[in-house]
Design a protein around this motif. Structure first.
Motif, PDB file in Angstrom:
ATOM      1  N   GLU A  13      49.346 -25.996 -21.980  1.00 58.45           N
ATOM      2  CA  GLU A  13      49.827 -26.830 -23.080  1.00 58.45           C
ATOM      3  C   GLU A  13      48.645 -27.556 -23.715  1.00 58.45           C
ATOM      4  O   GLU A  13      48.200 -28.593 -23.233  1.00 58.45           O
ATOM      5  N   GLY A  14      48.143 -26.996 -24.806  1.00 51.57           N
ATOM      6  CA  GLY A  14      46.963 -27.549 -25.453  1.00 51.57           C
ATOM      7  C   GLY A  14      47.253 -28.806 -26.243  1.00 51.57           C
ATOM      8  O   GLY A  14      48.311 -28.930 -26.874  1.00 51.57           O
ATOM      9  N   VAL A  15      46.287 -29.731 -26.241  1.00 48.18           N
ATOM     10  CA  VAL A  15      46.428 -30.964 -27.022  1.00 48.18           C
ATOM     11  C   VAL A  15      46.397 -30.637 -28.509  1.00 48.18           C
ATOM     12  O   VAL A  15      47.176 -31.190 -29.302  1.00 48.18           O
ATOM     13  N   THR A  16      45.526 -29.714 -28.917  1.00 46.20           N
ATOM     14  CA  THR A  16      45.478 -29.321 -30.326  1.00 46.20           C
ATOM     15  C   THR A  16      46.729 -28.540 -30.703  1.00 46.20           C
ATOM     16  O   THR A  16      47.197 -28.622 -31.847  1.00 46.20           O
TER      17      THR A  16
ATOM     18  N   GLU B 195      49.033 -15.214 -41.872  1.00 44.31           N
ATOM     19  CA  GLU B 195      47.893 -15.872 -41.233  1.00 44.31           C
ATOM     20  C   GLU B 195      48.067 -15.813 -39.724  1.00 44.31           C
ATOM     21  O   GLU B 195      49.186 -15.679 -39.207  1.00 44.31           O
ATOM     22  N   ALA B 196      46.941 -15.936 -39.013  1.00 47.39           N
ATOM     23  CA  ALA B 196      46.957 -16.097 -37.562  1.00 47.39           C
ATOM     24  C   ALA B 196      45.774 -16.979 -37.191  1.00 47.39           C
ATOM     25  O   ALA B 196      44.697 -16.883 -37.791  1.00 47.39           O
ATOM     26  N   PHE B 197      45.984 -17.870 -36.224  1.00 45.79           N
ATOM     27  CA  PHE B 197      44.891 -18.764 -35.829  1.00 45.79           C
ATOM     28  C   PHE B 197      45.111 -19.284 -34.413  1.00 45.79           C
ATOM     29  O   PHE B 197      46.233 -19.355 -33.919  1.00 45.79           O
ATOM     30  N   GLY B 198      43.998 -19.617 -33.770  1.00 41.73           N
ATOM     31  CA  GLY B 198      44.045 -20.264 -32.465  1.00 41.73           C
ATOM     32  C   GLY B 198      43.799 -21.749 -32.619  1.00 41.73           C
ATOM     33  O   GLY B 198      43.234 -22.199 -33.622  1.00 41.73           O
ATOM     34  N   THR B 199      44.242 -22.523 -31.618  1.00 43.40           N
ATOM     35  CA  THR B 199      44.023 -23.968 -31.621  1.00 43.40           C
ATOM     36  C   THR B 199      43.428 -24.392 -30.284  1.00 43.40           C
ATOM     37  O   THR B 199      43.884 -23.957 -29.223  1.00 43.40           O
ATOM     38  N   GLY B 200      42.394 -25.230 -30.328  1.00 41.30           N
ATOM     39  CA  GLY B 200      41.776 -25.695 -29.097  1.00 41.30           C
ATOM     40  C   GLY B 200      40.773 -26.803 -29.379  1.00 41.30           C
ATOM     41  O   GLY B 200      40.374 -27.015 -30.530  1.00 41.30           O
TER      42      GLY B 200
END
Length: 356
Positions: free
Chosen positions: A257-260, A296-301
Protein backbone atom coordinates in the motif's frame (compact mmCIF):
# COMPACT_ATOMS: atom_id res chain seq x y z
CA UNK A 1 5.88 16.41 22.11
CA UNK A 2 9.12 16.72 24.05
CA UNK A 3 11.43 13.74 23.62
CA UNK A 4 15.01 13.37 24.82
CA UNK A 5 17.85 11.41 23.33
CA UNK A 6 21.64 11.22 23.47
CA UNK A 7 23.46 13.34 20.90
CA UNK A 8 27.09 12.97 19.91
CA UNK A 9 28.16 15.59 17.40
CA UNK A 10 30.43 14.62 14.52
CA UNK A 11 33.96 15.95 15.06
CA UNK A 12 34.22 17.06 11.46
CA UNK A 13 31.64 17.47 8.71
CA UNK A 14 31.84 15.65 5.40
CA UNK A 15 32.17 17.63 2.18
CA UNK A 16 28.76 17.96 0.59
CA UNK A 17 28.29 16.71 -2.99
CA UNK A 18 27.43 19.05 -5.85
CA UNK A 19 23.66 19.24 -6.24
CA UNK A 20 23.92 18.92 -10.02
CA UNK A 21 25.45 15.42 -9.68
CA UNK A 22 23.43 13.75 -6.93
CA UNK A 23 22.86 10.04 -7.41
CA UNK A 24 20.38 7.96 -5.46
CA UNK A 25 21.85 6.46 -2.30
CA UNK A 26 25.48 7.42 -2.92
CA UNK A 27 26.02 10.15 -0.29
CA UNK A 28 25.13 10.18 3.42
CA UNK A 29 24.86 12.97 5.97
CA UNK A 30 27.04 13.56 9.03
CA UNK A 31 24.77 11.87 11.56
CA UNK A 32 22.42 8.91 11.99
CA UNK A 33 19.79 7.84 14.50
CA UNK A 34 19.84 4.54 16.37
CA UNK A 35 17.66 2.93 19.02
CA UNK A 36 17.91 -0.54 20.53
CA UNK A 37 15.36 -3.11 21.60
CA UNK A 38 15.55 -6.02 24.00
CA UNK A 39 12.79 -8.11 25.49
CA UNK A 40 13.91 -6.94 28.94
CA UNK A 41 14.03 -3.18 28.25
CA UNK A 42 11.80 -2.64 25.24
CA UNK A 43 12.87 0.18 22.90
CA UNK A 44 15.62 2.16 24.63
CA UNK A 45 18.83 4.15 24.17
CA UNK A 46 17.70 6.57 21.42
CA UNK A 47 20.79 8.29 20.07
CA UNK A 48 21.97 10.57 17.31
CA UNK A 49 25.63 9.88 16.58
CA UNK A 50 28.13 10.46 13.77
CA UNK A 51 27.39 8.35 10.69
CA UNK A 52 29.67 5.34 10.97
CA UNK A 53 29.89 1.59 10.22
CA UNK A 54 28.16 -0.92 12.49
CA UNK A 55 29.73 -3.73 14.47
CA UNK A 56 27.55 -6.84 14.55
CA UNK A 57 28.11 -10.40 15.70
CA UNK A 58 28.50 -12.78 12.71
CA UNK A 59 25.60 -14.77 14.20
CA UNK A 60 23.27 -11.73 14.23
CA UNK A 61 19.95 -13.09 13.04
CA UNK A 62 19.52 -10.47 10.30
CA UNK A 63 22.33 -12.17 8.36
CA UNK A 64 20.73 -15.59 8.48
CA UNK A 65 16.97 -15.19 8.46
CA UNK A 66 16.39 -11.72 6.99
CA UNK A 67 14.21 -10.37 9.78
CA UNK A 68 14.10 -6.70 8.79
CA UNK A 69 11.77 -3.92 7.63
CA UNK A 70 12.43 -0.52 6.10
CA UNK A 71 10.77 2.64 4.86
CA UNK A 72 11.55 5.41 2.40
CA UNK A 73 10.41 9.03 2.51
CA UNK A 74 11.81 12.45 1.68
CA UNK A 75 12.40 15.93 3.08
CA UNK A 76 12.08 18.91 0.74
CA UNK A 77 13.46 22.45 0.97
CA UNK A 78 10.99 25.13 -0.05
CA UNK A 79 11.72 28.37 -1.85
CA UNK A 80 11.36 30.24 1.47
CA UNK A 81 13.92 27.87 3.07
CA UNK A 82 11.54 25.71 5.11
CA UNK A 83 11.97 21.93 5.30
CA UNK A 84 8.87 19.82 4.68
CA UNK A 85 8.07 16.14 5.09
CA UNK A 86 5.25 14.62 3.02
CA UNK A 87 2.77 12.45 4.95
CA UNK A 88 5.53 10.95 7.15
CA UNK A 89 3.02 9.52 9.61
CA UNK A 90 1.88 7.10 6.92
CA UNK A 91 5.39 5.76 6.51
CA UNK A 92 5.71 5.08 10.23
CA UNK A 93 2.27 3.47 10.28
CA UNK A 94 3.32 1.22 7.41
CA UNK A 95 6.58 0.41 9.18
CA UNK A 96 4.59 -0.91 12.13
CA UNK A 97 2.37 -2.87 9.73
CA UNK A 98 5.50 -4.42 8.20
CA UNK A 99 6.99 -5.10 11.64
CA UNK A 100 3.86 -6.89 12.77
CA UNK A 101 4.11 -9.22 9.78
CA UNK A 102 7.83 -9.90 10.45
CA UNK A 103 7.36 -10.41 14.23
CA UNK A 104 9.34 -7.25 15.04
CA UNK A 105 8.32 -5.14 18.08
CA UNK A 106 6.27 -2.07 17.19
CA UNK A 107 7.62 1.44 17.62
CA UNK A 108 5.85 4.43 19.19
CA UNK A 109 5.13 6.31 15.98
CA UNK A 110 4.77 9.80 17.46
CA UNK A 111 7.98 9.47 19.47
CA UNK A 112 10.00 8.17 16.52
CA UNK A 113 8.58 11.01 14.42
CA UNK A 114 10.10 13.50 16.85
CA UNK A 115 13.44 11.68 16.75
CA UNK A 116 13.34 11.80 12.96
CA UNK A 117 12.65 15.52 12.94
CA UNK A 118 15.52 16.12 15.38
CA UNK A 119 17.91 14.19 13.13
CA UNK A 120 16.87 16.19 10.07
CA UNK A 121 17.14 19.44 12.01
CA UNK A 122 20.72 18.60 13.04
CA UNK A 123 21.69 17.74 9.45
CA UNK A 124 19.45 20.35 7.82
CA UNK A 125 22.31 21.81 5.79
CA UNK A 126 22.25 18.57 3.80
CA UNK A 127 18.73 19.19 2.49
CA UNK A 128 19.42 20.37 -1.07
CA UNK A 129 17.55 23.29 -2.60
CA UNK A 130 18.03 22.75 -6.34
CA UNK A 131 14.99 21.93 -8.47
CA UNK A 132 14.08 18.24 -8.28
CA UNK A 133 16.37 17.44 -5.33
CA UNK A 134 15.46 16.24 -1.85
CA UNK A 135 16.79 14.48 1.24
CA UNK A 136 15.96 10.79 1.14
CA UNK A 137 15.16 9.27 4.54
CA UNK A 138 15.67 5.56 5.21
CA UNK A 139 14.38 4.21 8.55
CA UNK A 140 14.99 0.49 9.03
CA UNK A 141 15.00 -2.19 11.73
CA UNK A 142 17.26 -5.24 11.83
CA UNK A 143 17.39 -8.29 14.12
CA UNK A 144 20.69 -8.19 16.05
CA UNK A 145 20.54 -11.11 18.49
CA UNK A 146 23.45 -13.56 17.91
CA UNK A 147 21.43 -16.75 17.65
CA UNK A 148 21.02 -19.34 14.91
CA UNK A 149 17.74 -20.66 16.27
CA UNK A 150 14.90 -20.38 13.79
CA UNK A 151 12.73 -17.98 15.81
CA UNK A 152 12.14 -14.23 16.07
CA UNK A 153 15.05 -12.29 17.52
CA UNK A 154 14.99 -10.93 21.06
CA UNK A 155 17.11 -7.89 20.09
CA UNK A 156 16.71 -5.29 17.37
CA UNK A 157 18.19 -2.01 16.21
CA UNK A 158 16.19 0.81 14.62
CA UNK A 159 18.25 3.16 12.48
CA UNK A 160 17.56 6.20 10.35
CA UNK A 161 20.04 7.40 7.76
CA UNK A 162 19.77 10.38 5.41
CA UNK A 163 20.94 10.82 1.83
CA UNK A 164 20.68 13.87 -0.45
CA UNK A 165 19.34 12.77 -3.83
CA UNK A 166 18.79 14.36 -7.21
CA UNK A 167 15.81 14.29 -9.49
CA UNK A 168 14.68 10.80 -10.43
CA UNK A 169 14.38 12.09 -14.00
CA UNK A 170 17.66 13.85 -14.91
CA UNK A 171 16.28 14.63 -18.37
CA UNK A 172 12.70 15.30 -17.36
CA UNK A 173 9.72 13.09 -16.65
CA UNK A 174 9.87 10.69 -19.58
CA UNK A 175 7.71 7.57 -20.12
CA UNK A 176 9.42 4.27 -19.36
CA UNK A 177 9.29 0.81 -20.93
CA UNK A 178 7.94 -2.05 -18.78
CA UNK A 179 7.86 -5.80 -19.32
CA UNK A 180 5.11 -8.05 -17.94
CA UNK A 181 6.74 -10.86 -15.92
CA UNK A 182 5.23 -14.28 -16.63
CA UNK A 183 7.77 -16.61 -14.99
CA UNK A 184 8.80 -15.30 -11.59
CA UNK A 185 6.60 -14.29 -8.66
CA UNK A 186 6.95 -11.25 -6.41
CA UNK A 187 4.48 -12.07 -3.66
CA UNK A 188 1.40 -14.10 -2.82
CA UNK A 189 -1.60 -13.46 -0.59
CA UNK A 190 -0.67 -14.42 2.96
CA UNK A 191 3.02 -13.84 2.26
CA UNK A 192 5.05 -10.69 2.86
CA UNK A 193 3.92 -8.65 -0.15
CA UNK A 194 2.13 -6.09 2.01
CA UNK A 195 5.27 -5.59 4.13
CA UNK A 196 8.26 -3.48 3.14
CA UNK A 197 10.94 -6.03 3.86
CA UNK A 198 14.29 -6.74 2.23
CA UNK A 199 13.59 -10.20 0.79
CA UNK A 200 10.72 -8.90 -1.34
CA UNK A 201 13.19 -6.81 -3.30
CA UNK A 202 16.18 -9.12 -3.67
CA UNK A 203 13.89 -11.93 -4.84
CA UNK A 204 12.80 -9.62 -7.67
CA UNK A 205 16.32 -9.11 -8.99
CA UNK A 206 16.23 -12.05 -11.41
CA UNK A 207 13.13 -10.84 -13.21
CA UNK A 208 14.45 -7.29 -13.24
CA UNK A 209 17.76 -8.46 -14.68
CA UNK A 210 15.94 -10.35 -17.42
CA UNK A 211 13.84 -7.29 -18.27
CA UNK A 212 16.84 -4.93 -18.20
CA UNK A 213 18.74 -7.15 -20.63
CA UNK A 214 15.90 -6.61 -23.11
CA UNK A 215 15.88 -2.84 -22.65
CA UNK A 216 13.05 -2.48 -20.14
CA UNK A 217 13.21 -0.25 -17.07
CA UNK A 218 10.86 -2.16 -14.81
CA UNK A 219 8.84 -5.34 -14.39
CA UNK A 220 5.05 -5.51 -14.12
CA UNK A 221 4.17 -8.32 -11.73
CA UNK A 222 1.17 -10.61 -12.10
CA UNK A 223 -0.57 -12.58 -9.37
CA UNK A 224 1.28 -15.68 -8.19
CA UNK A 225 -1.58 -18.18 -8.57
CA UNK A 226 -3.13 -17.65 -11.99
CA UNK A 227 -0.49 -15.41 -13.55
CA UNK A 228 -3.09 -13.15 -15.13
CA UNK A 229 -4.10 -10.43 -12.67
CA UNK A 230 -1.96 -7.27 -12.63
CA UNK A 231 -0.48 -6.41 -9.23
CA UNK A 232 2.27 -3.75 -9.25
CA UNK A 233 5.48 -2.56 -10.88
CA UNK A 234 8.84 -3.38 -9.29
CA UNK A 235 9.13 -0.11 -7.36
CA UNK A 236 5.66 1.35 -7.58
CA UNK A 237 1.92 0.82 -7.71
CA UNK A 238 0.33 1.05 -11.14
CA UNK A 239 -2.65 2.94 -12.62
CA UNK A 240 -4.38 2.80 -16.02
CA UNK A 241 -6.62 5.39 -17.63
CA UNK A 242 -9.17 3.41 -19.63
CA UNK A 243 -11.80 5.32 -21.57
CA UNK A 244 -11.72 8.23 -19.11
CA UNK A 245 -11.80 6.06 -16.00
CA UNK A 246 -8.82 5.32 -13.74
CA UNK A 247 -8.29 1.69 -12.77
CA UNK A 248 -5.73 0.44 -10.25
CA UNK A 249 -5.33 -3.07 -8.82
CA UNK A 250 -7.15 -3.45 -5.53
CA UNK A 251 -5.16 -4.22 -2.38
CA UNK A 252 -5.41 -7.98 -2.09
CA UNK A 253 -2.95 -9.10 0.57
CA UNK A 254 0.08 -9.21 -1.72
CA UNK A 255 0.33 -5.59 -2.93
CA UNK A 256 2.22 -2.92 -0.99
CA UNK A 257 0.00 0.00 0.00
CA UNK A 258 1.98 2.95 -1.32
CA UNK A 259 1.76 6.41 0.22
CA UNK A 260 1.83 7.98 -3.25
CA UNK A 261 -0.83 5.48 -4.36
CA UNK A 262 -3.11 6.67 -1.54
CA UNK A 263 -2.38 10.31 -2.37
CA UNK A 264 -3.12 9.75 -6.06
CA UNK A 265 -6.48 8.12 -5.34
CA UNK A 266 -7.45 10.93 -2.97
CA UNK A 267 -6.52 13.60 -5.51
CA UNK A 268 -8.44 11.89 -8.31
CA UNK A 269 -11.54 11.78 -6.11
CA UNK A 270 -11.11 15.47 -5.26
CA UNK A 271 -10.96 16.22 -8.98
CA UNK A 272 -14.13 14.16 -9.62
CA UNK A 273 -12.22 11.79 -11.89
CA UNK A 274 -13.64 8.25 -11.71
CA UNK A 275 -11.16 5.93 -9.99
CA UNK A 276 -11.81 2.27 -9.30
CA UNK A 277 -9.76 -0.22 -7.28
CA UNK A 278 -10.44 -3.68 -8.70
CA UNK A 279 -8.86 -6.77 -10.18
CA UNK A 280 -7.74 -6.32 -13.75
CA UNK A 281 -6.16 -8.94 -16.00
CA UNK A 282 -3.35 -8.25 -18.42
CA UNK A 283 -5.58 -9.78 -21.11
CA UNK A 284 -8.32 -7.23 -20.35
CA UNK A 285 -5.76 -4.43 -20.47
CA UNK A 286 -4.49 -5.59 -23.86
CA UNK A 287 -8.04 -5.83 -25.19
CA UNK A 288 -8.74 -2.26 -24.06
CA UNK A 289 -5.54 -1.23 -25.81
CA UNK A 290 -6.64 -3.00 -29.00
CA UNK A 291 -9.98 -1.19 -28.78
CA UNK A 292 -8.22 2.17 -28.47
CA UNK A 293 -9.41 2.76 -24.90
CA UNK A 294 -6.06 2.64 -23.02
CA UNK A 295 -5.24 6.34 -22.80
CA UNK A 296 -2.54 6.51 -20.11
CA UNK A 297 -0.60 4.28 -17.73
CA UNK A 298 1.66 5.31 -14.86
CA UNK A 299 3.32 4.10 -11.70
CA UNK A 300 3.28 5.87 -8.34
CA UNK A 301 6.02 5.79 -5.71
CA UNK A 302 8.20 7.88 -3.40
CA UNK A 303 11.30 7.89 -5.59
CA UNK A 304 9.80 9.15 -8.85
CA UNK A 305 6.33 10.25 -7.64
CA UNK A 306 4.70 9.58 -11.04
CA UNK A 307 6.33 7.29 -13.64
CA UNK A 308 4.47 7.47 -16.96
CA UNK A 309 4.53 4.20 -18.92
CA UNK A 310 5.12 4.59 -22.64
CA UNK A 311 5.47 0.94 -23.61
CA UNK A 312 4.24 -2.29 -22.06
CA UNK A 313 5.45 -5.66 -23.38
CA UNK A 314 3.40 -8.80 -22.82
CA UNK A 315 4.98 -11.86 -24.37
CA UNK A 316 5.43 -11.04 -28.03
CA UNK A 317 2.85 -8.26 -27.89
CA UNK A 318 3.67 -4.60 -27.28
CA UNK A 319 1.39 -1.78 -26.20
CA UNK A 320 2.63 1.68 -27.14
CA UNK A 321 0.73 4.01 -24.83
CA UNK A 322 -0.08 7.63 -25.70
CA UNK A 323 2.63 7.68 -28.40
CA UNK A 324 5.24 7.19 -25.65
CA UNK A 325 4.45 10.67 -24.35
CA UNK A 326 3.44 11.76 -20.85
CA UNK A 327 -0.32 12.12 -20.57
CA UNK A 328 -2.13 15.17 -19.28
CA UNK A 329 -3.35 13.40 -16.15
CA UNK A 330 0.09 11.97 -15.32
CA UNK A 331 1.59 15.44 -15.69
CA UNK A 332 -1.12 17.03 -13.54
CA UNK A 333 -0.62 14.47 -10.77
CA UNK A 334 3.15 14.91 -10.87
CA UNK A 335 2.94 18.71 -10.80
CA UNK A 336 0.37 18.70 -7.99
CA UNK A 337 2.10 16.22 -5.69
CA UNK A 338 5.58 17.70 -6.17
CA UNK A 339 4.11 21.18 -5.83
CA UNK A 340 2.66 20.30 -2.43
CA UNK A 341 5.83 18.51 -1.35
CA UNK A 342 8.02 21.52 -2.12
CA UNK A 343 5.61 24.16 -0.79
CA UNK A 344 4.88 25.66 -4.20
CA UNK A 345 1.20 24.74 -3.95
CA UNK A 346 -1.14 25.33 -1.04
CA UNK A 347 -1.39 22.23 1.17
CA UNK A 348 -5.15 22.25 1.73
CA UNK A 349 -5.13 18.65 3.01
CA UNK A 350 -2.41 19.21 5.63
CA UNK A 351 -0.21 16.52 4.09
CA UNK A 352 3.08 18.22 4.90
CA UNK A 353 4.92 18.43 8.23
CA UNK A 354 7.47 21.17 8.80
CA UNK A 355 10.83 20.38 10.41
CA UNK A 356 11.91 23.23 12.65
Amino acid sequence: MAVTLDFVKAISNKPKPQTDNLQFGKHYTDHMFTMDYSTEQGWHNPSITPYEPLTLDPAAMIFHYGQTVFEGLKAYRTEDNRILLFRPEKNLQRMNHSSERLCIPLIEEEVVMEYLKQLISIDQDWVPSAEGTSLYIRPFIIATEPNLSLAPSNRYKLMIILSPVGSYYPDGINPIKIKVENQYTRAVKGGTGTAKTAGNYSSAYKAQEKASNKGYSQVLWLDAIEKKYIEEVGTSNVFFKINGEIVTPMLNGSILEGVTRTTTIELLKEWDIPVIERRITVEELFQEYENGNLEEAFGTGTAAVISPIGELAWGEEKMVINNREIGDLSQKLYDTITGIQTGKLNDVNNWTTEVK
